[in-house]
Enzyme design. Structure first.
Site, PDB file in Angstrom:
ATOM      1  N   ASP A 242      -2.316  -2.645   7.498  1.00 52.50           N
ATOM      2  CA  ASP A 242      -2.175  -1.418   6.726  1.00 52.50           C
ATOM      3  C   ASP A 242      -3.551  -0.736   6.659  1.00 52.50           C
ATOM      4  OD1 ASP A 242      -1.180   0.604   5.089  1.00 52.50           O
ATOM      5  OD2 ASP A 242       0.009  -0.763   3.873  1.00 52.50           O
ATOM      6  N   GLU A 448       2.465   5.387  -3.793  1.00 44.74           N
ATOM      7  CA  GLU A 448       1.791   4.099  -3.927  1.00 44.74           C
ATOM      8  C   GLU A 448       1.333   3.825  -5.360  1.00 44.74           C
ATOM      9  OE1 GLU A 448      -0.746   3.101  -0.530  1.00 44.74           O
ATOM     10  OE2 GLU A 448       0.203   4.710   0.600  1.00 44.74           O
TER      11      GLU A 448
END
Length: 562
Positions: A242, A448
């Protein structure tokens, strides 16, 4: 002129494994490590792509050629970078990555998690069914193909990514990038199944999660990344980190980059999303390989996987972007399909005072109606996070589309007067004698960690709008949100309640169903709680006491006359 030397890796008639073997036999260590690098496009130039044989670029959230860039400008930008890659010594094309996060293969077990809208359901069976998006993106695997091998069927298809491996939807209290505490059996039976389906369907890439399992960072988890994903599940595509996932292995971030890089690559990560510093990654990994800290076999495994995806995609034959599809982007056919998706995803949670007195569908012909709420006329709010920018935006000048207010205006009879007020007071509502009101409220955009919420309340002035309007006029409340939110205290005041999730640009789809051109058919893919004190609470739990259970959704019949 002498004919160009014949090289097997450039011959599309050769089997992919032969092409991979031939190309890898020609590559230097520097070129191999270059292929393992993914840079953010703002940190790259065509010259960097050429000099370092960089394997991949991506656009991070909101990283664009320019604001409101056209499809042609995107194509020109990507092609410019690609030409840099093609002019490198071996001419290996780069792969361009972009985050497309509205729905992936994680299972959200706690709506307090700020990424819950990235998940299809709390139930892994629904997530498994939704892996059918993979052949949609990549094409249907030909009969008789080997299972677990990436497949991308031609120039109109793209490589898919299953993420985030594994268990990111099960973190304690839904805190993003946090720790998932669950036994191995639970991890394998709840969070892993959709990865199996994804791999069977030929998914090209898998992204590793920021989160940890029982305190061990997934980016360092050799057991799960190499033994389970690559071994047991026989995944043959490449594994990608990521965004700065390697740096985040330590606290504080980047405190010991050499250690982080070693543990991440040894865990089985094949491509590293830098995203801004390629020289540090290249230099450090080269040092570790030359000093036998990381074996050459690990580098070769990573590069083999990356090249397999590139050959499968046909990048060596068609490295430049296809301009023939430009007019399809945002076309009416696509908008019509999106509008249909909105209609089918709406969930009717409350419908009038009693079953024999339904409020819906609403009459199109009425003297005067009220449309209220912070989300009634805001395209950015309808779309949520990861739209135009990472955290999303507010307003109506971001892209083409139809707000819910626009949709209502188009749906009602021309003689019906629509009064729009974001947050009217009680006196205003009482004095106007509205036939009925439609209130659209919910959450502002987020992505997020910024979306992690311990209270899950409707953003102000949403609750006051509900109180002011519902006490004085018939009211239908439409909730625009990425997850279930607290609505229990207002239930008695509402005449009808609709969960619209994040409908995106085609708000007309909401009006289509409110006014009866189509019926309500949607069902809850996650449990709607009464209070946050109950969380986490999922279908099948012993103490399951929801406001609306998993699978709930009232249905209505479409009406031909209004």
């Amino acid at each position: 002129m002498a004919e160009a030397e014949y090289v097997k890796y450039k011959d599309s008639k050769q089997p992919i494994n032969v092409r991979i073997r031939d190309l890898m036999g020609r590559m230097t260590l520097k070129e191999k490590i270059g292929q393992m690098t993914q840079l953010e496009r703002s940190a790259a130039t065509a010259e960097i792509m050429k000099k370092y044989s960089i394997g991949s670029l991506l656009s991070g959230g909101g990283s664009v050629p320019r604001q409101q860039a056209t499809a042609e400008e995107w194509i020109n930008m990507v092609n410019n970078f690609q030409k840099g890659s093609l002019s490198s010594r071996l001419g290996i094309p780069m792969i361009y990555g972009i985050d497309a996060v509205h729905g992936h293969n994680n299972v959200c077990r706690d709506p307090r998690w700020g990424r819950c809208y990235e998940s299809y359901s709390e139930d892994h069976k629904i997530v498994q069914e939704m892996t059918e998006i993979i052949p949609g993106l990549q094409g249907d695997i030909p009969t008789g193909s080997r299972k677990g091998v990436p497949y991308v069927g031609g120039r109109t298809k793209v490589a898919a990514c299953a993420k985030h491996f594994v268990g990111d939807g099960g973190t304690t209290k839904g805190i993003n990038e946090n720790n998932t505490v669950i036994e191995r059996h639970g991890l394998f039976s709840i969070h892993l199944p959709a990865y199996y389906n994804s791999i069977i369907k030929g998914v090209s890439t898998v992204m590793v999660s920021y989160s940890s399992w029982k305190g061990k960072k997934m980016h360092t988890n050799y057991d799960l990344v190499t033994k389970v994903l690559k071994g047991t599940l026989r995944f043959r595509g490449f594994v990608i980190s990521d965004w700065q996932g390697i740096e985040k292995i330590t606290t504080p971030e980047h405190a010991n980059y050499s250690y982080s890089l070693q543990s991440g690559v040894q865990a089985g990560i094949d491509m590293i999303m830098g995203p801004f510093n390629h020289t540090e990654f290249l230099d450090d990994l080269t040092y570790q390989v030359k000093n036998k800290i990381i074996p050459m076999s690990r580098i070769n495994d990573a590069v083999r996987r990356i090249l397999r995806v590139k050959f499968t995609m046909g990048l060596f034959e068609n490295p430049l972007a296809d301009e023939s599809l430009i007019d399809k982007l945002g076309s009416q056919a696509h908008r019509d399909l999106a509008r249909e998706a909105v209609r089918k995803s709406l969930v009717l949670l409350k419908h009038g005072e009693s079953a024999d007195k339904p409020l819906l569908p609403l009459p199109k012909k009425a003297p005067k109606i009220l449309v209220a709420g912070s989300h009634a006329n805001n395209l950015g709010y309808q779309c949520g996070g990861w739209t135009i920018q990472w955290q999303g935006v507010s307003g109506n000048n971001i892209t083409s589309g139809t707000t819910i207010l626009n949709g209502i205006s188009s749906a009602v009879d021309p003689s019906t007067e629509i009064i729009y007020s974001q947050n009217p007071d009680t006196d205003f509502v009482k004095s106007n004698n509205f036939s009925y009101s439609i209130i659209v409220v919910g959450e502002p955009p987020y992505a997020e960690t910024a979306g992690d919420s311990m209270n899950l309340t409707i953003s102000e002035p949403g609750s006051s709008t509900i109180r002011n309007v519902c006490g004085s006029a018939k009211c239908i409340v439409v909730v625009v949100s990425g997850r279930p939110v607290v609505i229990e205290p207002y239930m008695a005041q509402m005449d009808a309640l609709v969960a619209a999730w994040l409908p995106g640009t085609e708000g007309q789809g909401v009006a289509d169903v409110l006014f009866g051109d189509y019926g309500f058919t949607g069902k809850l893919s996650r449990t709607w709680f009464k209070t946050v004190d109950q969380l986490p609470m999922n279908v099948g739990d012993l103490h399951y006491d929801p406001l609306f259970p998993f699978g709930f959704g009232l249905e209505t019949e479409p009406t031909t006359t209004n």
